[in-house]
Enzyme design. Structure first.
Site, mmCIF file in Angstrom:
data_model
loop_
_atom_site.group_PDB
_atom_site.id
_atom_site.type_symbol
_atom_site.label_atom_id
_atom_site.label_comp_id
_atom_site.label_asym_id
_atom_site.label_seq_id
_atom_site.Cartn_x
_atom_site.Cartn_y
_atom_site.Cartn_z
ATOM 1 N N ASP A 1 46.000 34.402 38.795
ATOM 2 C CA ASP A 1 46.798 33.780 39.857
ATOM 3 C C ASP A 1 45.975 33.706 41.129
ATOM 4 O O ASP A 1 44.802 34.104 41.134
ATOM 5 C CB ASP A 1 48.115 34.550 40.071
ATOM 6 C CG ASP A 1 49.253 33.597 40.417
ATOM 7 O OD1 ASP A 1 49.105 32.844 41.403
ATOM 8 O OD2 ASP A 1 50.267 33.586 39.711
ATOM 9 N N TRP B 1 57.727 39.216 38.276
ATOM 10 C CA TRP B 1 56.691 38.900 39.260
ATOM 11 C C TRP B 1 56.571 40.100 40.185
ATOM 12 O O TRP B 1 57.578 40.719 40.539
ATOM 13 C CB TRP B 1 57.072 37.640 40.041
ATOM 14 C CG TRP B 1 57.294 36.472 39.136
ATOM 15 C CD1 TRP B 1 58.483 35.970 38.708
ATOM 16 C CD2 TRP B 1 56.281 35.674 38.499
ATOM 17 N NE1 TRP B 1 58.276 34.913 37.859
ATOM 18 C CE2 TRP B 1 56.937 34.708 37.713
ATOM 19 C CE3 TRP B 1 54.881 35.688 38.518
ATOM 20 C CZ2 TRP B 1 56.244 33.755 36.950
ATOM 21 C CZ3 TRP B 1 54.199 34.742 37.770
ATOM 22 C CH2 TRP B 1 54.873 33.790 37.003
ATOM 23 N N THR B 2 55.339 40.404 40.622
ATOM 24 C CA THR B 2 55.152 41.718 41.240
ATOM 25 C C THR B 2 54.708 41.676 42.699
ATOM 26 O O THR B 2 54.082 42.608 43.175
ATOM 27 C CB THR B 2 54.162 42.546 40.401
ATOM 28 O OG1 THR B 2 52.937 41.809 40.293
ATOM 29 C CG2 THR B 2 54.699 42.831 39.020
ATOM 30 N N GLU C 1 54.142 24.927 39.966
ATOM 31 C CA GLU C 1 53.867 24.957 41.397
ATOM 32 C C GLU C 1 52.458 24.495 41.761
ATOM 33 O O GLU C 1 51.710 25.235 42.384
ATOM 34 C CB GLU C 1 54.109 26.382 41.930
ATOM 35 C CG GLU C 1 55.535 26.835 41.727
ATOM 36 C CD GLU C 1 55.806 28.262 42.204
ATOM 37 O OE1 GLU C 1 56.890 28.480 42.751
ATOM 38 O OE2 GLU C 1 54.945 29.150 42.010
ATOM 39 N N HIS D 1 47.827 27.714 41.292
ATOM 40 C CA HIS D 1 47.689 29.176 41.286
ATOM 41 C C HIS D 1 46.282 29.585 40.862
ATOM 42 O O HIS D 1 46.102 30.487 40.036
ATOM 43 C CB HIS D 1 48.751 29.814 40.375
ATOM 44 C CG HIS D 1 50.141 29.755 40.955
ATOM 45 N ND1 HIS D 1 50.499 30.451 42.092
ATOM 46 C CD2 HIS D 1 51.252 29.068 40.570
ATOM 47 C CE1 HIS D 1 51.783 30.206 42.372
ATOM 48 N NE2 HIS D 1 52.254 29.363 41.474
HETATM 49 C C1 ACM Z 1 57.264 30.675 38.433
HETATM 50 O O1 ACM Z 1 58.150 31.508 38.718
HETATM 51 N N1 ACM Z 1 56.531 30.135 39.385
HETATM 52 C C2 ACM Z 1 57.017 30.276 37.067
#
Ligand code: ACM
Ligand code: ZN
Length: 751
Positions: free
Chosen positions: A186, A462-463, A321, A258
């Site tokens: 990312d 997600w962290t 995104e 990303h």
């Molecule tokens: C995401 O939550 N951007 C896949």
């Protein structure tokens, strides 16, 4: 009278039913509880013909509960037989039967995976009956509804060690999940060693510092982070570990967006020259992979090493995104659009993904990507991971593509699971246990044939706001148990309370393992209700309502504090603290709600335009409920209006004196939230003809940092109207340029 008897009967049968339910999660499909029990012996005898690896796992899991011995006799405590493949009809590879009689435990399955799943059921039965060492005689026949039952883990925003990742995989195994989605790259860090491109980890696996606290605080810790990454040997070790637990590891390599960490290492893969640095902030960034020859070569080489390491059928290529800002300005990108007759930059995104798909397919694998890979046309063999909602999954399934459902509002475990004031800082949103439990992965709009394309369900972690493994545990437990039952196909939200009882039983096992699970289901929740031309605060708990204690003096409630009975009138500014107690013991976190009342509190309010659906909690009432907005509770204490003005009229009930009008508005450009452009205040006595009494512009709003207090002179009116103007279209140079800005407002008060 007849109704009363009927109700009594229903209650009685429910009680019997719930007492008879086994303490299992996910609950099996077919359970026949028989007479008698199997008594756990001092030494548990395993038949020597049992599948080796899985049986070793079983022994390890129960090493502190039982002693084991092997025997080749048919009277061993646990025996296994493999079912002939020809017997399969409605049954899938994960099918198992588990028959427990007072004499013996017998497992049957087609595969070792089925055997492993049966062992998980047996482990739960043994561990939840430790006290009396008796497990009920039962025959279970079981198999999952969905083939993909996944949990995702982001190791880029914060890194987790091999040992922690293995623990995570263990949790999946315990609850019969079978897919681990490992988010390895990312903007904030590249976390997988790639031999051909060493700079990905020497340069891309560290960042200068990290954002801390709430996003809106825009604060950084000043501490270098990393380099943190997994060597290929470590990756192999994790994949082996997962495979032994019948869990498929699906790696994710993000593209085209990303990608900042990768671009920092190899800036020639971007549209512009850079230099770049791995992101220190959370969010979405404009610099993305440029679809040049050398980028594709690079990504194909990376994927070749990834494919060698991960035996999974699917390789996740991200796809979410990806801003088109750079592509719009890049000569190469524009020429490529022309050359290939692509419609626009979305067409280019589709071209990008299709190019990668061809390569992955040529290696005998398939791609899966976030739902934005539908933009500009889906790659021919791609599967979709539907996250922005269910639309992506619906569109995929209708066009004959597989989909995994992971919609944010049910499956994002970085959301809050209880009142944010009693929870660790989280991303936002509100996804409590019962919400997860209520999810049905098959969208209503699909027919039976299309529904077959729904591979399954997954939750994502997600962290950004998860700095350590204790918090990972907190965010996934107990919600992962709800996900497990949803994926298994035995969840039933009508019987949520019964499920919650089984969850509370699992807490004892988690306690024994030292897992830091959330106790949010015990928490007392509050709701402002309108009462007597003002407001009251109604408290509730999903547990025994007699267990709620509260205070009004700012102290934390104890078992001896006032017992809650009726909604508490809020006639002046005050703080109400509440908590849940059982047998004198505090079970929940302390909930605390501050009220700041004014002459508008609890009066009648109407809005000319309604807030956007995701930020409409409580409706117009939220603006006069005595609760000032908390940035941690965007979805609860604020109303959000995308591209719309707030035009609110408050009927004060009678002519009322006031000289100040106040409200707050937010600025968080990274999330497309902008301060209001202007505000106007009006008064009226008949609710029809209004007179403007105050107007302010952007500069004053900026100077007040959005905390607006307007001196309006001495007023005496029945109606107060306020117009707060949305910033409109987001100007160039800002995240989300050219899109409609969000306007957030929390409370409109008058003093
Ligand atoms: C995401 O939550 N951007 C896949
Ligand atoms: Zn370019």
């Amino acid at each position: 009278m007849i109704r009363a008897i009927l109700i009594f009967f229903v209650l009685l049968s429910n009680t019997i039913f719930s007492q008879n339910k086994l303490n299992l999660i996910p609950y099996p499909h077919n359970v026949n509880i028989n007479e008698g029990n199997f008594t756990l012996p001092e030494t548990f005898i395993l038949n020597s013909e049992l599948p080796k690896n899985e049986t070793e796992y079983f022994k390890k899991r129960l090493s502190s509960d039982l002693k084991f011995k092997e025997s080749n006799k048919s009277d061993a405590n646990l025996v296994y037989s493999q079912l002939p493949k020809s017997g399969k009809s409605e049954q899938n590879d994960e099918f198992y039967s588990l028959e427990i009689t007072p004499k013996q435990i017998q497992i049957k399955s087609y595969t070792k995976q089925g055997y492993f799943l049966a062992l998980q059921t047996l482990i739960q039965l043994i561990q939840s009956n430790q006290k009396d060492k008796k497990i009920p005689a039962v025959k279970i026949e079981d198999q999952p509804k969905f083939a993909w039952r996944g949990m995702h883990l982001d190791v880029c925003r914060h890194f987790f060690t091999v040992e922690e990742v293995k623990q995570y995989i263990d949790y999946l195994a315990m609850y019969k999940l079978n897919t681990f989605h490992w988010h390895l790259t990312d903007d904030q860090g590249w976390r997988i060693e790639i031999k051909k491109y060493p700079k990905l980890t020497t340069v891309g696996a560290k960042r200068k510092e990290s954002m801390i606290g709430a996003y809106v605080d825009n604060t950084f810790d000043g501490k270098p982070y990393g380099p943190y990454f997994y060597t290929q040997d470590q990756i192999k070790d994790v994949v082996k570990y997962a495979t032994e637990r019948h869990i498929t590891v699906v790696p994710e390599i993000e593209m085209p967006g990303h990608a900042l960490a990768a671009l920092t290492a190899y800036s020639e893969l971007a549209c512009t020259k850079g230099p770049f640095e791995p992101a220190t902030k959370w969010g979405v960034f404009d610099d993305v992979f440029c679809p040049k020859e050398e980028t594709f070569k690079f990504l194909e080489n990376v994927l070749d090493e990834v494919i060698e390491l991960f035996p999974s059928k699917y390789i996740h290529i991200g796809g979410d995104e990806c801003p088109k800002t750079r592509w719009k300005e890049c000569a190469h990108c524009q020429a490529l659009i022309k050359k290939n007759n692509l419609k626009d930059e979305h067409g280019l995104q589709s071209y990008f993904i299709q190019t990668i798909e061809k390569h992955v397919n040529s290696k005998g694998r398939k791609i899966i990507g976030w739902d934005e890979i539908l933009e500009g046309g889906l790659a021919p063999n791609a599967a979709v991971m539907s996250w922005t909602g269910i639309k992506g999954g619906v569109e995929a399934a209708k066009s004959g593509h597989f989909a995994v459902m992971t919609p944010g509002s049910y499956c994002y475990f970085d959301h809050y699971q209880g009142d944010p004031q009693t929870e660790p800082l989280a991303f936002g949103g509100f996804t409590p246990l019962d919400k997860v439990y209520s999810y049905n992965p098959i969208p209503e709009e699909l027919n039976a044939q299309q529904a077959k394309y729904i591979l399954g369900v997954q939750a994502n972690l997600w962290t950004e706001y998860i700095l350590d493994f204790k918090t990972v545990q907190y965010q996934i437990f107990p919600r992962m148990m709800a996900l497990s039952e949803v994926g298994w196909g035995t969840s039933d939200s009508k019987n949520y309370k019964e499920f919650e009882g089984r969850v509370i039983n699992q807490f004892k096992l988690l306690d024994k393992m030292g897992v830091n699970y959330a106790k949010s289901i015990y928490n007392v929740t509050g709701k402002v209700i309108s009462a007597n031309n003002g407001i009251s605060y109604e408290l509730s708990t999903s547990q025994n309502p007699n267990g709620i204690r509260y205070t009004l003096d700012g102290t934390n409630p104890t078992a001896n504090s006032q017992t809650y009975q009726n909604p508490i009138p809020v006639s002046k500014s005050m703080t109400i603290k509440s908590a849940y107690f059982e047998n004198g013991e505090l079970k929940s976190a302390v909930s605390s709600q501050e009220f700041i009342t004014s002459k508008t509190t609890g009066k009648t309010i109407t809005l000319e335009q309604q807030p956007s659906e995701n930020y409409s909690f409580g409706g117009a009432f939220t603006l006069i409920d005595g609760i000032v907005g908390n940035v941690k509770q965007l979805g609860k204490t604020w109303l959000g209006f995308q591209g719309k003005d707030v035009v609110a009229t408050i009927d004060l009930g009678q002519k009322t004196q006031f000289s100040e009008v106040y409200f707050n508005t937010l600025d968080n450009k990274g999330s497309w939230i902008h301060f209001a452009k202007s505000a106007q205040v009006f008064v009226s006595d008949d609710g029809k003809s209004f007179k403007m009494i105050k107007e302010i512009g952007k500069d004053e709003i900026l100077a007040a940092k959005g905390k607006i207090k307007l001196n309006v002179g001495n007023q005496n009116s029945k109606y107060l109207k306020i117009k707060i103007e949305n910033a409109g279209i987001i100007p160039a140079g800002n995240p989300g340029a050219d899109s409609k800005a969000w306007l957030f407002v929390d409370e409109i008060g008058a003093l």
